[in-house]
Enzyme design. Structure first.
Site, PDB file in Angstrom:
ATOM      1  N   SER A 107       0.826  -1.206   0.000  1.00 61.76           N
ATOM      2  CA  SER A 107       0.000   0.000   0.000  1.00 61.76           C
ATOM      3  C   SER A 107       0.865   1.264   0.000  1.00 61.76           C
ATOM      4  CB  SER A 107      -0.890   0.004   1.244  1.00 61.76           C
ATOM      5  OG  SER A 107      -1.531   1.258   1.412  1.00 61.76           O
ATOM      6  N   TYR A 130      -1.750   5.795  -4.611  1.00 56.08           N
ATOM      7  CA  TYR A 130      -2.729   6.884  -4.531  1.00 56.08           C
ATOM      8  C   TYR A 130      -2.099   8.100  -5.185  1.00 56.08           C
ATOM      9  CZ  TYR A 130      -5.883   4.547  -1.245  1.00 56.08           C
ATOM     10  OH  TYR A 130      -6.784   3.691  -0.667  1.00 56.08           O
ATOM     11  N   THR A 156      -5.107   2.897  -7.648  1.00 53.68           N
ATOM     12  CA  THR A 156      -6.453   2.911  -7.059  1.00 53.68           C
ATOM     13  C   THR A 156      -7.253   4.070  -7.646  1.00 53.68           C
ATOM     14  OG1 THR A 156      -5.696   1.877  -5.019  1.00 53.68           O
ATOM     15  CG2 THR A 156      -7.760   3.100  -4.911  1.00 53.68           C
ATOM     16  N   LYS A 231      -7.155  -0.393 -10.500  1.00 51.62           N
ATOM     17  CA  LYS A 231      -7.822  -1.080  -9.391  1.00 51.62           C
ATOM     18  C   LYS A 231      -9.055  -0.300  -8.951  1.00 51.62           C
ATOM     19  CE  LYS A 231      -6.913  -2.652  -4.618  1.00 51.62           C
ATOM     20  NZ  LYS A 231      -7.744  -1.746  -3.806  1.00 51.62           N
ATOM     21  N   HIS A 255     -13.014  -1.811  -3.212  1.00 53.07           N
ATOM     22  CA  HIS A 255     -12.199  -1.293  -2.104  1.00 53.07           C
ATOM     23  C   HIS A 255     -12.599  -1.966  -0.790  1.00 53.07           C
ATOM     24  CE1 HIS A 255      -9.503   2.386  -1.449  1.00 53.07           C
ATOM     25  NE2 HIS A 255      -9.524   1.797  -0.277  1.00 53.07           N
TER      26      HIS A 255
END
Length: 370
Positions: A107, A130, A156, A231, A255
């Site tokens: 992440s 992100y 994402t 994603k 998510h």
């Protein structure tokens, strides 16, 4: 505590062990949590059509993802702040994934940096991204991931704003004081301020770019040679646009039911996305996978592989690296058994005909009564 025999049993242990704020952050979904339950429940509406009397003495679960050979189509999804679950956090997860011969996705909001995770040793790793308002931050992070040997970016795309997670609001969720978002430490973006609601929601509102659009997917391709997985796709329309914009793959994801409530379970959205992708890029799924049977169902509907998220966090909280290893091992063994009992010796033998769903046209209409 008796011996753990399935993935789901780790959740109760994690709930006992973790501070309430941390457990709630990991476990909760958006708003009414309808999609959270549906991600699981939807799997139970898909049944098997097993084929019998096939020699299943040898079962091959290996597969190739973006050119990388892995031991099974079961991979680790990006989940934030793993050191809240266990002191070793992402290090333990990376080692467990490597030992299992599969892929870990790190992440952006990890409590260990890309360099630290790379230092755990060899392994195929993807980096979840992100997009921050400051594009220099993004470019720097992508460069660091690439230098650290990460093989792909999982972008994402379902989080222009953070979903409303009411447990986090009640708990005034914030990153514990001894932890930082390690990838952003040197950029003064590593800490989360206390807020009147969810500290993470405030952080996202301040830092994550709401203007993110397809042109940014194009831009990312200009700054990295890593393939980009999009994603957070749930529709055929967006699957087609993703392919047109050079995505190397699609992850069907809601998510973990933490963003928009009342979207379908990912297993329900999967087939639509697979059909739209027309085999041009691999399609993956995350959300609600807890059994080897779930893995088989996803592959029968056209997925190239699945990712697990919460089971990693809960097993990490319970037993550290050994817990994550055990989750991967249990899923592997269950999936192998499902293949054998369905009459499939390799992933290529898993077909749409091995399952039946609520929405299938009946195969044989009963003869009309005169």
């Amino acid at each position: 505590m008796g011996e753990i025999t399935n993935v789901t049993e780790y959740q109760a242990i994690a709930k006992q062990k973790l501070p309430k704020m941390v457990y709630d952050y990991y476990a909760s979904g958006a708003e009414d949590e309808w999609t959270l339950a549906e991600n699981r429940n939807a799997f139970s509406r898909i049944l098997f059509r097993p084929r019998i009397l096939i020699d299943v003495s040898r079962i091959d679960m290996t597969t190739t993802i973006l050119g990388f050979k892995i031991s099974m189509p079961i991979m680790i999804a990006p989940t934030a702040m793993q050191k809240m679950a266990h002191p070793e956090g992402e290090y333990a997860t990376a080692r467990a994934a490597s030992a299992a011969g599969t892929i870990m996705t790190l992440s952006s909001w990890a409590t260990s940096s890309v360099e630290e995770v790379a230092s755990t040793g060899p392994g195929i790793r993807f980096f979840q991204l992100y997009v921050y308002r400051d594009r220099n931050v993004v470019a720097q992070l992508v460069r660091r991931a690439e230098r650290a040997g990460f093989k792909a970016i999982a972008l994402t795309v379902d989080t222009p704003r953070l979903g409303r997670r009411e447990a986090d609001i009640k708990n005034r969720f914030t990153l514990p004081p001894f932890l930082t978002l390690k990838n952003f430490e040197g950029l003064d973006l590593g800490k989360m301020d206390k807020a009147d609601d969810s500290g993470l929601a405030s952080y996202v509102a301040g830092q994550i770019d709401r203007t993110l659009s397809w042109k940014d997917v194009k831009w990312l391709q200009t700054i990295t040679s890593m393939p980009i997985l999009v994603k957070g796709v749930l529709t055929a329309e967006d699957a087609r646009i993703a392919v047109q914009n050079g995505a190397a793959g699609i992850i069907v994801s809601n998510h973990g039911a933490r963003q928009l409530d009342y979207v379908p379970a990912t297993i329900m959205a999967l087939e639509e996305v697979v059909k739209a992708a027309q085999g041009r890029v691999p399609v993956f799924l995350d959300g609600g996978v807890r059994r080897g049977t779930d893995v088989f169902k996803a592959l029968a509907l056209g997925a190239s592989g699945i990712f697990i998220g919460r089971p990693v966090l809960f097993s990490l909280a319970a037993e550290g690296e050994a817990g994550v290893r055990k989750v991967l091992q249990m899923l592997r063994e269950e999936f192998e058994l499902t293949m054998a009992l369905s009459g499939c010796r390799s992933l290529s033998e898993i077909t749409r005909n091995h399952i039946v769903t609520d929405w299938d046209v009946p195969r044989l209409l009963p003869p009309a009564r005169l």
